[in-house]
Design a protein around this motif. Sequence first.
Motif, PDB file in Angstrom:
ATOM      1  N   ARG A  24     -59.672 -46.050   4.007  1.00  0.00           N
ATOM      2  CA  ARG A  24     -60.280 -45.864   5.481  1.00  0.00           C
ATOM      3  C   ARG A  24     -60.192 -47.247   5.988  1.00  0.00           C
ATOM      4  O   ARG A  24     -60.425 -48.443   5.044  1.00  0.00           O
ATOM      5  N   MET A  25     -60.000 -47.581   7.212  1.00  0.00           N
ATOM      6  CA  MET A  25     -60.041 -48.772   7.910  1.00  0.00           C
ATOM      7  C   MET A  25     -60.781 -48.754   9.150  1.00  0.00           C
ATOM      8  O   MET A  25     -60.866 -47.625   9.822  1.00  0.00           O
ATOM      9  N   LYS A  26     -61.420 -50.046   9.747  1.00  0.00           N
ATOM     10  CA  LYS A  26     -62.063 -49.832  10.752  1.00  0.00           C
ATOM     11  C   LYS A  26     -60.813 -50.741  11.755  1.00  0.00           C
ATOM     12  O   LYS A  26     -60.646 -51.800  11.748  1.00  0.00           O
ATOM     13  N   LEU A  27     -60.718 -49.956  13.042  1.00  0.00           N
ATOM     14  CA  LEU A  27     -59.720 -50.329  13.922  1.00  0.00           C
ATOM     15  C   LEU A  27     -60.384 -50.253  15.268  1.00  0.00           C
ATOM     16  O   LEU A  27     -60.789 -49.097  15.796  1.00  0.00           O
ATOM     17  N   ASP A  28     -60.710 -51.421  16.093  1.00  0.00           N
ATOM     18  CA  ASP A  28     -61.330 -51.376  17.306  1.00  0.00           C
ATOM     19  C   ASP A  28     -62.826 -50.685  17.414  1.00  0.00           C
ATOM     20  O   ASP A  28     -63.030 -49.739  18.135  1.00  0.00           O
ATOM     21  N   ASP A  29     -63.568 -50.971  16.182  1.00  0.00           N
ATOM     22  CA  ASP A  29     -64.822 -50.348  16.125  1.00  0.00           C
ATOM     23  C   ASP A  29     -64.783 -48.882  15.919  1.00  0.00           C
ATOM     24  O   ASP A  29     -65.864 -48.224  16.016  1.00  0.00           O
ATOM     25  N   LYS A  30     -63.823 -48.064  15.445  1.00  0.00           N
ATOM     26  CA  LYS A  30     -63.454 -46.852  15.099  1.00  0.00           C
ATOM     27  C   LYS A  30     -63.072 -46.798  13.717  1.00  0.00           C
ATOM     28  O   LYS A  30     -62.295 -47.714  13.265  1.00  0.00           O
ATOM     29  N   GLU A  31     -63.495 -46.031  12.848  1.00  0.00           N
ATOM     30  CA  GLU A  31     -63.201 -45.772  11.508  1.00  0.00           C
ATOM     31  C   GLU A  31     -61.945 -44.705  11.500  1.00  0.00           C
ATOM     32  O   GLU A  31     -62.035 -43.782  11.991  1.00  0.00           O
ATOM     33  N   VAL A  32     -60.877 -45.302  10.752  1.00  0.00           N
ATOM     34  CA  VAL A  32     -59.381 -44.488  10.776  1.00  0.00           C
ATOM     35  C   VAL A  32     -59.257 -44.080   9.298  1.00  0.00           C
ATOM     36  O   VAL A  32     -59.292 -45.069   8.682  1.00  0.00           O
ATOM     37  N   LYS A  33     -59.157 -42.904   9.023  1.00  0.00           N
ATOM     38  CA  LYS A  33     -58.744 -42.524   7.652  1.00  0.00           C
ATOM     39  C   LYS A  33     -57.357 -42.641   7.293  1.00  0.00           C
ATOM     40  O   LYS A  33     -56.277 -42.289   8.315  1.00  0.00           O
ATOM     41  N   ILE A  34     -56.891 -43.194   6.470  1.00  0.00           N
ATOM     42  CA  ILE A  34     -55.414 -43.523   5.986  1.00  0.00           C
ATOM     43  C   ILE A  34     -55.115 -42.117   5.171  1.00  0.00           C
ATOM     44  O   ILE A  34     -55.520 -41.865   4.162  1.00  0.00           O
ATOM     45  N   GLU A  35     -54.161 -41.451   5.762  1.00  0.00           N
ATOM     46  CA  GLU A  35     -53.935 -40.164   5.585  1.00  0.00           C
ATOM     47  C   GLU A  35     -52.793 -40.404   4.250  1.00  0.00           C
ATOM     48  O   GLU A  35     -52.685 -39.435   3.540  1.00  0.00           O
ATOM     49  N   GLN A  36     -51.918 -41.120   4.391  1.00  0.00           N
ATOM     50  CA  GLN A  36     -50.974 -41.195   3.387  1.00  0.00           C
ATOM     51  C   GLN A  36     -50.293 -42.869   3.366  1.00  0.00           C
ATOM     52  O   GLN A  36     -50.307 -43.588   4.242  1.00  0.00           O
ATOM     53  N   VAL A  37     -50.184 -42.873   1.926  1.00  0.00           N
ATOM     54  CA  VAL A  37     -49.693 -44.434   1.526  1.00  0.00           C
ATOM     55  C   VAL A  37     -48.163 -44.206   1.125  1.00  0.00           C
ATOM     56  O   VAL A  37     -47.888 -43.492   0.209  1.00  0.00           O
ATOM     57  N   ILE A  38     -47.329 -44.549   1.955  1.00  0.00           N
ATOM     58  CA  ILE A  38     -45.842 -44.275   1.872  1.00  0.00           C
ATOM     59  C   ILE A  38     -45.357 -45.094   0.692  1.00  0.00           C
ATOM     60  O   ILE A  38     -44.742 -44.469  -0.177  1.00  0.00           O
ATOM     61  N   SER A  39     -45.693 -46.289   0.814  1.00  0.00           N
ATOM     62  CA  SER A  39     -45.075 -47.184  -0.522  1.00  0.00           C
ATOM     63  C   SER A  39     -46.302 -48.469  -0.470  1.00  0.00           C
ATOM     64  O   SER A  39     -46.834 -48.954   0.158  1.00  0.00           O
ATOM     65  N   MET A  40     -45.986 -49.134  -1.719  1.00  0.00           N
ATOM     66  CA  MET A  40     -46.619 -50.274  -1.907  1.00  0.00           C
ATOM     67  C   MET A  40     -45.675 -51.377  -2.755  1.00  0.00           C
ATOM     68  O   MET A  40     -44.793 -50.816  -3.601  1.00  0.00           O
ATOM     69  N   GLU A  41     -45.608 -52.529  -2.271  1.00  0.00           N
ATOM     70  CA  GLU A  41     -44.791 -53.569  -2.741  1.00  0.00           C
ATOM     71  C   GLU A  41     -45.787 -54.781  -2.953  1.00  0.00           C
ATOM     72  O   GLU A  41     -46.499 -54.899  -2.292  1.00  0.00           O
TER      73      GLU A  41
END
Length: 82
Positions: A24-41
Motif C-alpha cells: 500500500r501507499m499513501k497518496l494525497d492523505d488516502k491509502e491506495v492498495k497496490i493491486e498488481q506489481v507488473i515488473s521490477m527492475e
Amino acid sequence: MKIYATPISVLAWFELNGRPQPIRMKLDDKEVKIEQVISMEEEKIAGNWMLLFKCQSEINRELKRFELKYELNTCKWLLWKM
C-alpha cells in the motif's frame, strides 16, 4: 505518464533476500492498495542503486499505472511516474 519524483510512504513486506514488495501507499492523505506489481527492475542512477516497480491500482475508480522507486542506500520510496 507524468514524472513526479516525490517521496511517499509505502507499506511493504520484504522477502528473505531483502527485496521489498509494496502493498500500500499513501497518496494525497488516502491509502491506495497496490493491486498488481507488473515488473521490477534494478537500475543505477548517479551511483545509487534503485529498484523500479511498475504497478497498477484503482485510483478514483480508474485503473491507473504508476512507477515506484525504492532507493537501496537510504530505504526511501519515491512515486516516480503516474
